[in-house]
Design a protein around this motif. Structure first.
Motif, mmCIF file in Angstrom:
data_model
loop_
_atom_site.group_PDB
_atom_site.id
_atom_site.type_symbol
_atom_site.label_atom_id
_atom_site.label_comp_id
_atom_site.label_asym_id
_atom_site.label_seq_id
_atom_site.Cartn_x
_atom_site.Cartn_y
_atom_site.Cartn_z
ATOM 1 N N VAL A 86 0.915 -0.820 -0.145
ATOM 2 C CA VAL A 86 0.121 -0.092 -0.517
ATOM 3 C C VAL A 86 0.708 1.229 0.214
ATOM 4 N N GLU A 87 2.684 1.535 -0.678
ATOM 5 C CA GLU A 87 2.847 2.115 0.220
ATOM 6 C C GLU A 87 2.963 3.501 -0.719
ATOM 7 N N LEU A 145 -0.050 5.154 0.156
ATOM 8 C CA LEU A 145 -0.157 5.714 1.183
ATOM 9 C C LEU A 145 0.817 7.716 0.811
ATOM 10 N N ALA A 149 -1.694 9.609 -0.532
ATOM 11 C CA ALA A 149 -2.698 10.670 0.735
ATOM 12 C C ALA A 149 -1.798 12.392 1.187
ATOM 13 N N ILE A 173 -4.428 10.909 6.635
ATOM 14 C CA ILE A 173 -4.473 9.216 6.953
ATOM 15 C C ILE A 173 -5.647 10.003 7.683
ATOM 16 N N ALA A 183 -0.903 0.672 12.211
ATOM 17 C CA ALA A 183 -0.474 2.132 11.356
ATOM 18 C C ALA A 183 1.293 2.191 12.269
ATOM 19 N N VAL A 207 3.879 4.261 10.415
ATOM 20 C CA VAL A 207 2.617 5.035 9.035
ATOM 21 C C VAL A 207 2.432 6.327 9.830
ATOM 22 N N SER A 209 -1.090 9.301 11.353
ATOM 23 C CA SER A 209 -2.321 9.138 11.578
ATOM 24 C C SER A 209 -2.231 10.058 11.799
ATOM 25 N N ILE A 248 -7.837 0.930 4.201
ATOM 26 C CA ILE A 248 -6.481 -0.196 3.685
ATOM 27 C C ILE A 248 -6.787 -1.209 5.459
#
Length: 201
Positions: free
Chosen positions: A1-2, A5, A8, A11, A21, A26, A28, A83
């Motif tokens: 999913v890079e 992301l 985005a 997030i 996450a 990741v 958020s 996701i």
């Protein structure tokens, strides 16, 4: 999913999505949920980094994911990716498909990125690029549709696809630009990461 992301603009982590996450580094910006599936340490980790928190009551009509989508729409989202929406509970997975269908009616494109598949909901043409050899299923879950499939092992031409039928399950893309074309109604397209071998070798 890079890739998802990286594109985005915002997030939003919904409840247990915060665990994923953090495990995948990741950040958020927004945290949404009744917090029944996330530990206090993870929640504090994101809050310390400046994430905005919307704590929901556990006694609510909408799922955490639906509330997260509502926040995304409030922020002006024109495209949404879910996701991890195909988890361990079938009812939650089906609920996420309902959310996708609702977004389709609002003309907001949405893709669901599961562990084993990528899911689209469409009522028009959907080109599938670079998918040669991939297993692809097409299903009308909420309304009948008329569909054509081009570049598939089992093609269809303006087929009247009724809810309750499974003719579109486990097809295979034969070209790097296969096409799903919906002439009437809407359908879900499941792009599986599993490849089915050609029975003719």
């Amino acid at each position: 999913v890079e890739e998802v992301l990286a594109r985005a603009e915002a997030i939003i982590a919904c409840d247990s999505g915060m665990l994923w996450a953090r495990q995948n580094d990741v950040f958020s910006q927004y945290l949404v949920g009744d917090m029944d599936s996330v530990d206090g340490e993870t929640l504090a980790y994101f809050v310390h980094q400046g994430a905005q928190t919307e704590r929901l009551s556990p006694y609510k009509d909408e799922t955490d994911t639906e509330e997260g989508v509502a926040l995304a729409l409030h922020l002006g989202a024109e495209e949404i990716a879910l996701i991890g929406g195909t988890g361990k509970r079938l009812d939650h997975s089906l609920g996420n498909l309902h959310v996708m269908y609702r977004l389709l009616k609002k003309d907001v494109p949405c893709v669901l990125e599961g562990r084993e598949e990528r899911v689209f909901c469409t009522r028009s043409s959907l080109p599938l690029l670079g998918m040669e050899g991939h297993t692809i299923s097409v299903l009308p879950l909420f309304e009948d549709c008329q569909v054509s499939l081009h570049g598939f092992r089992y093609p269809l031409d303006h087929y009247d696809y009724r809810c309750g039928r499974t003719i579109g399950v486990s097809n295979v893309a034969l070209e790097n630009r296969a096409m799903v074309e919906i002439h009437q109604g809407s359908a879900f397209v499941f792009v599986n990461r599993v490849r089915i071998p050609d029975p003719q070798g």
